[in-house]
Design a protein around this motif. Structure first.
Motif, PDB file in Angstrom:
ATOM      1  N   ASN A  21      33.496 -19.059  25.594  1.00 44.31           N
ATOM      2  CA  ASN A  21      32.497 -18.217  24.925  1.00 44.31           C
ATOM      3  C   ASN A  21      32.563 -18.205  23.397  1.00 44.31           C
ATOM      4  O   ASN A  21      31.778 -17.502  22.758  1.00 44.31           O
ATOM      5  CB  ASN A  21      32.560 -16.759  25.428  1.00 44.31           C
ATOM      6  CG  ASN A  21      32.120 -16.623  26.869  1.00 44.31           C
ATOM      7  OD1 ASN A  21      31.143 -17.231  27.280  1.00 44.31           O
ATOM      8  ND2 ASN A  21      32.861 -15.847  27.647  1.00 44.31           N
ATOM      9  N   ASP A  22      33.466 -18.967  22.806  1.00 42.94           N
ATOM     10  CA  ASP A  22      33.556 -18.989  21.338  1.00 42.94           C
ATOM     11  C   ASP A  22      34.060 -20.345  20.871  1.00 42.94           C
ATOM     12  O   ASP A  22      34.989 -20.443  20.070  1.00 42.94           O
ATOM     13  CB  ASP A  22      34.500 -17.869  20.859  1.00 42.94           C
ATOM     14  CG  ASP A  22      34.533 -17.755  19.326  1.00 42.94           C
ATOM     15  OD1 ASP A  22      33.584 -18.207  18.671  1.00 42.94           O
ATOM     16  OD2 ASP A  22      35.528 -17.217  18.798  1.00 42.94           O
ATOM     17  N   ASN A  60      38.213 -23.976  16.897  1.00 44.10           N
ATOM     18  CA  ASN A  60      38.901 -23.526  18.110  1.00 44.10           C
ATOM     19  C   ASN A  60      39.195 -24.679  19.071  1.00 44.10           C
ATOM     20  O   ASN A  60      39.567 -24.458  20.220  1.00 44.10           O
ATOM     21  CB  ASN A  60      38.095 -22.442  18.828  1.00 44.10           C
ATOM     22  CG  ASN A  60      38.259 -21.081  18.175  1.00 44.10           C
ATOM     23  OD1 ASN A  60      39.156 -20.889  17.360  1.00 44.10           O
ATOM     24  ND2 ASN A  60      37.398 -20.137  18.512  1.00 44.10           N
ATOM     25  N   TYR A  79      37.136 -13.964  23.502  1.00 46.14           N
ATOM     26  CA  TYR A  79      35.829 -13.737  24.116  1.00 46.14           C
ATOM     27  C   TYR A  79      35.724 -14.406  25.483  1.00 46.14           C
ATOM     28  O   TYR A  79      34.659 -14.414  26.099  1.00 46.14           O
ATOM     29  CB  TYR A  79      34.722 -14.235  23.166  1.00 46.14           C
ATOM     30  CG  TYR A  79      34.795 -13.547  21.823  1.00 46.14           C
ATOM     31  CD1 TYR A  79      34.210 -12.295  21.630  1.00 46.14           C
ATOM     32  CD2 TYR A  79      35.512 -14.103  20.763  1.00 46.14           C
ATOM     33  CE1 TYR A  79      34.310 -11.637  20.418  1.00 46.14           C
ATOM     34  CE2 TYR A  79      35.622 -13.447  19.544  1.00 46.14           C
ATOM     35  CZ  TYR A  79      35.023 -12.219  19.383  1.00 46.14           C
ATOM     36  OH  TYR A  79      35.139 -11.541  18.185  1.00 46.14           O
ATOM     37  N   ASN A 121      26.344 -22.378  23.210  1.00 46.07           N
ATOM     38  CA  ASN A 121      27.063 -21.784  22.091  1.00 46.07           C
ATOM     39  C   ASN A 121      27.840 -22.857  21.320  1.00 46.07           C
ATOM     40  O   ASN A 121      27.844 -22.875  20.086  1.00 46.07           O
ATOM     41  CB  ASN A 121      28.019 -20.707  22.615  1.00 46.07           C
ATOM     42  CG  ASN A 121      28.795 -20.029  21.520  1.00 46.07           C
ATOM     43  OD1 ASN A 121      28.255 -19.235  20.760  1.00 46.07           O
ATOM     44  ND2 ASN A 121      30.089 -20.348  21.420  1.00 46.07           N
ATOM     45  N   GLU A 179      27.490 -24.386  17.361  1.00 45.39           N
ATOM     46  CA  GLU A 179      28.616 -24.455  16.429  1.00 45.39           C
ATOM     47  C   GLU A 179      28.754 -25.822  15.760  1.00 45.39           C
ATOM     48  O   GLU A 179      29.562 -25.985  14.852  1.00 45.39           O
ATOM     49  CB  GLU A 179      29.925 -24.079  17.134  1.00 45.39           C
ATOM     50  CG  GLU A 179      29.960 -22.665  17.673  1.00 45.39           C
ATOM     51  CD  GLU A 179      29.891 -21.579  16.608  1.00 45.39           C
ATOM     52  OE1 GLU A 179      29.988 -21.911  15.406  1.00 45.39           O
ATOM     53  OE2 GLU A 179      29.731 -20.407  16.978  1.00 45.39           O
ATOM     54  N   SER A 186      23.233 -17.075  22.291  1.00 35.56           N
ATOM     55  CA  SER A 186      24.385 -17.270  21.410  1.00 35.56           C
ATOM     56  C   SER A 186      24.062 -16.828  19.989  1.00 35.56           C
ATOM     57  O   SER A 186      24.862 -16.143  19.348  1.00 35.56           O
ATOM     58  CB  SER A 186      24.799 -18.741  21.444  1.00 35.56           C
ATOM     59  OG  SER A 186      25.513 -19.121  20.294  1.00 35.56           O
ATOM     60  N   TRP A 202      26.106 -13.558  18.209  1.00 35.75           N
ATOM     61  CA  TRP A 202      26.927 -13.655  17.006  1.00 35.75           C
ATOM     62  C   TRP A 202      26.265 -12.994  15.802  1.00 35.75           C
ATOM     63  O   TRP A 202      26.957 -12.589  14.848  1.00 35.75           O
ATOM     64  CB  TRP A 202      27.299 -15.109  16.716  1.00 35.75           C
ATOM     65  CG  TRP A 202      28.188 -15.665  17.786  1.00 35.75           C
ATOM     66  CD1 TRP A 202      27.888 -16.636  18.693  1.00 35.75           C
ATOM     67  CD2 TRP A 202      29.528 -15.233  18.104  1.00 35.75           C
ATOM     68  NE1 TRP A 202      28.951 -16.849  19.539  1.00 35.75           N
ATOM     69  CE2 TRP A 202      29.966 -15.995  19.210  1.00 35.75           C
ATOM     70  CE3 TRP A 202      30.391 -14.281  17.554  1.00 35.75           C
ATOM     71  CZ2 TRP A 202      31.232 -15.842  19.774  1.00 35.75           C
ATOM     72  CZ3 TRP A 202      31.646 -14.124  18.127  1.00 35.75           C
ATOM     73  CH2 TRP A 202      32.060 -14.892  19.216  1.00 35.75           C
ATOM     74  N   TRP A 222      27.329  -9.447  16.291  1.00 35.57           N
ATOM     75  CA  TRP A 222      28.761  -9.455  15.964  1.00 35.57           C
ATOM     76  C   TRP A 222      28.956  -9.435  14.445  1.00 35.57           C
ATOM     77  O   TRP A 222      29.795  -8.696  13.920  1.00 35.57           O
ATOM     78  CB  TRP A 222      29.381 -10.699  16.587  1.00 35.57           C
ATOM     79  CG  TRP A 222      30.808 -10.999  16.255  1.00 35.57           C
ATOM     80  CD1 TRP A 222      31.926 -10.601  16.939  1.00 35.57           C
ATOM     81  CD2 TRP A 222      31.295 -11.802  15.162  1.00 35.57           C
ATOM     82  NE1 TRP A 222      33.064 -11.101  16.346  1.00 35.57           N
ATOM     83  CE2 TRP A 222      32.705 -11.832  15.259  1.00 35.57           C
ATOM     84  CE3 TRP A 222      30.677 -12.491  14.121  1.00 35.57           C
ATOM     85  CZ2 TRP A 222      33.502 -12.536  14.353  1.00 35.57           C
ATOM     86  CZ3 TRP A 222      31.469 -13.187  13.214  1.00 35.57           C
ATOM     87  CH2 TRP A 222      32.854 -13.206  13.335  1.00 35.57           C
TER      88      TRP A 222
END
Length: 384
Positions: free
Chosen positions: A238-239, A244, A261, A273, A277, A338, A342, A345
């Motif tokens: 999820n992120d 990452n 997440y 998502n 990114e 997504s 964010w 967020w």
């Protein structure tokens, strides 16, 4: 996206329950997941090194404190992260991650710990050494954190697609809970309305940040439109932003980090998502969003791996054009959610975070892209 101290007494966290249909752990022989030590230490978010070194002294009592080196990582925009090590090559490094201010509003820390242990049991996460009052300490994974250039490289993105399939397949045959997407988005929107309404309804931001009422309408529309698309519910990261993902070139493998997440969610959300990114975080450029051709190559690698892992036919999983086209449409529609997620967020982080990052600008960028892409992806049709 990574974010007063008492006596260092040890407590133990209960191991996570194992899904009866999960594959056995990759190594360690298949016993229960080991309990995680809890240290009664709080690390000062504004000055992490002293607290981090206290934790290291507890976990590595044989290390000479005079030889311990530290490295502060500055890429994260949720938490503070520091590596402690004695070996020049960082082969023995521990990572101490200190939760960002008020991030408990955004992240369920007990769930994060449980998911970390589940992923570790299946060889998809590093060793977890301990939890402390406001963070975690775990194994450093050697390799490079990816950037937007890496994730566009076909060799690398095939590794990413296969690793995502590994995570998604962990509980693929078990009874699955409901996706966390809608619950999380309603929670974030509620926080935006209650905590930030003066800032959000500021007359100088009408085009960049919609009113809370408009956001409510968009969320209701998404829930009504995306839920029936038939995307499977799987264990998702999820992120999956570039940083990452750690590439270990010596082993030709990528690993995912930061499980704040992580939870059951729509397969297409996790992939959409990740595609969002490709644009980056600190310097966002949606011109880097993957083309249809790149997406289809990525999705083909993913589907092939996912079917092998869940249907048990290694090296013999055919992907039909209809399956590929269906996932392509689902992914691009869920990429809208997504952006919305964010953006909300970012508004919350803008109020509370002490990290040097322009969260309000980031939220505006995500909302702008949401409204730009909404008519484009709404026009996409699932194959008949």
């Amino acid at each position: 996206m990574g974010r007063g101290s008492g006596s260092a007494e040890l407590a133990m966290a209960a191991p996570p329950a194992r899904c009866p249909d999960c594959p056995r752990p990759e190594r360690g022989g298949g016993g229960a997941t080991p309990a995680v030590p809890h240290l009664a230490i709080a690390v000062d978010e504004g000055d992490v090194l002293p607290g981090a070194l206290r934790i290291v002294r507890r976990l590595r009592p044989a290390w000479d404190p005079a030889t311990v080196k530290t490295k502060l990582f500055t890429d994260g925009i949720t938490n503070k992260l520091v590596a402690c090590y004695t070996d020049e090559g960082m082969g023995d490094a521990l990572l101490v991650r200190v939760y960002g201010r008020k991030t408990e509003l955004l992240v369920d820390r007990e769930t994060e710990l449980r998911n970390f242990q589940v992923l570790r049991a299946h060889g998809c996460a590093p060793d977890l050494y301990c939890a402390f009052q406001n963070g975690l300490c775990y194994q450093f994974l050697p390799g490079i954190a990816l950037g937007p250039d890496h994730v566009r490289d076909p060799h690398v993105f095939r590794l990413v697609a296969r690793e995502m399939a590994r995570v998604h397949a962990i509980h693929a045959n078990g009874s699955l809970p409901r996706p966390i997407l809608w619950q999380k988005m309603h929670k974030y929107l509620s926080l935006v309305k209650t905590e930030l309404s003066p800032k959000v309804s500021n007359a100088s931001l009408p085009r960049d940040v919609p009113s809370p009422e408009a956001l409510e309408q968009e969320l209701a529309w998404m829930e009504q439109t995306l839920s029936p698309l038939g995307s499977p519910v799987v264990l998702c990261h999820n992120d999956l932003l570039c940083k990452n993902i750690i590439l270990d070139r010596t082993r030709e493998r990528v690993r995912f980090i930061d499980y704040e997440y992580t939870g059951y969610n729509y397969q297409a959300f996790d992939i959409g998502n990740h595609f969002n990114e490709f644009a980056g975080v600190k310097e966002v450029d949606y011109g880097l969003y993957p083309s249809r051709e790149t997406q289809l190559q990525w999705l083909h690698s993913y589907l092939q791996a996912y079917k092998e892992l869940t249907q048990g036919h290694p090296g013999d999983s055919q992907v039909s054009q209809e399956e590929l086209e269906t996932l392509y449409v689902q992914v691009n529609k869920f990429s809208l959610a997504s952006h919305f997620f964010w953006a909300c967020w970012g508004l919350i982080q803008d109020k509370y975070s002490t990290i040097d990052f322009n969260f309000l600008r980031y939220a505006k960028l995500r909302f702008k892209q949401y409204f730009k892409m909404k008519p484009v992806v709404t026009a996409l049709q699932l194959p008949k």
